[in-house]
Design a protein around this motif. Structure first.
Motif, mmCIF file in Angstrom:
data_model
loop_
_atom_site.group_PDB
_atom_site.id
_atom_site.type_symbol
_atom_site.label_atom_id
_atom_site.label_comp_id
_atom_site.label_asym_id
_atom_site.label_seq_id
_atom_site.Cartn_x
_atom_site.Cartn_y
_atom_site.Cartn_z
ATOM 1 N N UNK A 1 77.281 44.117 27.575
ATOM 2 C CA UNK A 1 75.985 43.959 27.400
ATOM 3 C C UNK A 1 75.214 45.119 27.879
ATOM 4 N N UNK A 2 74.452 45.859 27.132
ATOM 5 C CA UNK A 2 73.513 46.915 27.702
ATOM 6 C C UNK A 2 72.042 46.388 28.021
ATOM 7 N N UNK A 3 71.885 46.303 29.254
ATOM 8 C CA UNK A 3 70.760 45.713 29.877
ATOM 9 C C UNK A 3 69.437 46.851 29.809
ATOM 10 N N UNK A 4 67.977 46.558 29.276
ATOM 11 C CA UNK A 4 67.101 47.061 29.214
ATOM 12 C C UNK A 4 67.471 48.486 28.376
ATOM 13 N N UNK A 5 68.081 48.590 27.399
ATOM 14 C CA UNK A 5 68.318 49.498 26.494
ATOM 15 C C UNK A 5 68.669 50.847 27.185
ATOM 16 N N UNK A 6 69.236 50.834 28.214
ATOM 17 C CA UNK A 6 69.555 51.969 29.025
ATOM 18 C C UNK A 6 68.359 52.818 29.280
ATOM 19 N N UNK A 7 66.943 51.954 29.331
ATOM 20 C CA UNK A 7 66.058 52.686 30.241
ATOM 21 C C UNK A 7 65.763 54.227 29.471
ATOM 22 N N UNK A 8 65.135 54.268 28.246
ATOM 23 C CA UNK A 8 64.985 55.637 27.778
ATOM 24 C C UNK A 8 63.956 56.039 28.566
ATOM 25 N N UNK A 9 63.690 57.565 28.530
ATOM 26 C CA UNK A 9 62.624 58.073 29.293
ATOM 27 C C UNK A 9 61.194 58.304 28.477
ATOM 28 N N UNK A 10 60.790 57.063 28.189
ATOM 29 C CA UNK A 10 59.662 56.901 27.044
ATOM 30 C C UNK A 10 58.496 57.613 27.778
#
Length: 188
Positions: free
Chosen positions: A114-123
């Motif tokens: 399960x990928x948590x926090x959508x792998x934290x893109x640099x939005x």
């Protein structure tokens, strides 16, 4: 209901979260921590897996100084134990770890991730690449789950992974206020 998720990398916290889950029925499951690189990891897992509320394990990979930590042999030996115990593994990483995560999950084709926090893109930096390309590549793996977005099919089985198949809404929030209200089968 809720999932109680580890914040500290201690077996004491995992025991405490499982105790809370036993005392409070609204806690449907626990994502705990065990020392996956330890020679005693089998014993540590056996101590906790007797509790049916332990659903998954995670390590704060994003906090490791070695971006390739998840590819270590000792770490992967620990991961190899999870499938036979019916435990998933939560991948807690930053966007820069996605290439290693792809290699990592490919080493374990029968393990559910399960990928948590959508792998934290640099939005906040306005950078969606290379996150976009790498997350799409990771999403091609049938054994990898996370929030659905742009046709990424991986959220629809989240309810059944945690013993619920009642159309529950799942909400994933990152520090940048990205929210997904998901019901099984919905796409955003």
């Amino acid at each position: 209901g809720v999932m109680a998720v580890q914040a500290r990398q201690t077996v004491a916290e995992t025991a405490w979260l499982l105790q809370l889950a036993a005392e409070h029925p609204f806690i449907l499951g626990v994502v705990g921590w065990v020392p996956l690189i330890s020679r005693t990891v089998q014993k540590d897992l056996e101590q906790f897996v007797v509790n049916p509320k332990l659903k998954s394990v995670r390590h704060v990979l994003q906090g490791e100084t070695d971006d390739r930590y998840m590819l270590r042999d000792d770490f992967n030996r620990g991961i190899n134990l999870l499938e036979s115990l019916n435990l998933t593994y939560d991948i807690l990483i930053f966007e820069r770890h996605l290439p290693q995560a792809i290699e990592f999950v490919d080493r374990h084709p029968n393990q559910i991730f399960i990928v948590d926090h959508i792998a934290k893109p640099r939005i906040k930096d306005g950078l969606m690449s290379p996150w976009r390309e790498n997350i799409k590549e990771l999403a091609k793996r049938e054994h990898v789950y996370g929030p659905e977005f742009r046709g990424w099919k991986i959220g629809e089985n989240a309810a059944s992974l945690f013993g619920r198949d009642d159309g529950s809404t799942f909400r994933a929030e990152s520090g940048h206020r990205i929210e997904f209200d998901l019901r099984p089968g919905e796409k955003i």
